[in-house]
Enzyme design. Structure first.
Site, short mmCIF file in Angstrom:
data_model
loop_
_atom_site.label_atom_id
_atom_site.label_comp_id
_atom_site.label_asym_id
_atom_site.label_seq_id
_atom_site.Cartn_x
_atom_site.Cartn_y
_atom_site.Cartn_z
N ALA A 28 0.99 -0.52 -0.51
CA ALA A 28 0.27 -0.17 -0.22
C ALA A 28 0.51 1.52 0.23
CB ALA A 28 -1.58 -0.32 0.86
N HIS A 33 6.98 6.08 1.40
CA HIS A 33 7.26 5.26 0.85
C HIS A 33 8.41 5.65 0.61
CE1 HIS A 33 3.92 2.98 2.64
NE2 HIS A 33 4.73 2.01 3.45
#
Length: 275
Positions: A28, A33
């Site tokens: 996800a 990230h």
């Protein structure tokens, strides 16, 4: 990419003397990230991004069931990196059942905050991170500071495992309104998403209070302010030592942090602040 294909790619990279970075994720992927991956890609010749929703770190089966899984879009997000390998293993690949578990001493880092309220969570983190370190043997591993307690525990694991992994903590990436980026943000209702930035707002405002009013009064103030917002409910707010994570009663500039977990409807968000 299978586990064997990953091992083959890593053997080739090591044969060339290349530096390897690791970015462990549960998928996800969001811009937070991607910032970790970008830094890792800049600092290493090859980067492995793991995309694995680890069942052993969920103490709530419903939380595991509803955790976002977006592998197709994760692949697209990483397509622009030329030196990144996405490793999305199966549970069987990561937990084949034939390994001898290495034991780690993470006390007392796991006895407070998330550890106290999510039984078994950090043992699951220890399991998956130590396995990834053993599999990838990275020179560096990258973790976000939003999960600061996890970061400190991972540093302890790396030290005890003795594989020479440098654990790199990376600053929290936030939305324009201050909300810490999280895969769980996608689960927020419109009303919850509108209320959630208040968490960061009150943490920032508390910086101006702690020196004058002290630790306990500041903690109580933050809890009252967040709970005063419709739809927000504080699970905990701890003011603690930045290294040991143990609660403090006296404010020490540069060594004191605040850690909060808030229920926003059915979604649980965490954040932290340096004092």
């Amino acid at each position: 990419m299978s586990k064997q294909q990953l091992c083959d790619a890593l053997t080739t990279a090591r044969g060339k003397g290349e530096k390897v970075g690791l970015v462990p994720t549960m998928g996800a992927l969001h811009d937070g990230h991607v910032s970790l991956v970008s830094r890792a890609a800049h600092e290493n010749d090859l980067v492995v991004v793991s995309d694995f929703v680890n069942p052993t770190q969920f103490n709530d089966p419903q939380d595991f069931k509803t955790y976002p899984r977006t592998l197709s879009s994760d692949i697209e997000r990483l397509a622009g990196f030329s030196n990144v390998l996405l490793f999305a293993p199966t549970v069987q690949e990561m937990y084949p059942g034939d390994e001898v578990e290495q034991r780690f001493d993470i006390a007392p880092l796991d006895s407070v905050m998330e550890g106290a309220r999510r039984p078994g969570h950090f043992m699951g983190v220890v399991q998956i991170v130590s396995r990834l370190f053993s599999l990838v043997r990275p020179d560096r591993a990258y973790f976000g500071e939003k999960d600061y307690q996890q970061l400190q525990i991972v540093r302890r694991i790396a030290q005890q495992q003795g594989l020479g992994v440098e654990v790199v903590g990376c600053p929290i990436v936030r939305e324009a309104d201050g909300l810490a980026m999280s895969s769980r943000n996608a689960l927020l209702s419109p009303a919850g998403r509108a209320a959630a930035p208040k968490i960061r707002q009150f943490l920032l405002e508390s910086r101006g209070r702690i020196a004058a009013h002290g630790v306990e009064a500041t903690r109580e103030w933050v809890v009252a302010k967040i709970n005063g917002v419709d739809g927000l409910q504080v699970e905990y707010y701890e003011i603690a030592d930045a290294q040991t994570l143990q609660p403090v009663t006296d404010y020490r500039p540069g060594r004191t942090m605040g850690f909060v977990a808030v229920r926003v409807g059915q979604v649980r968000l965490i954040d932290n602040i340096e004092y």
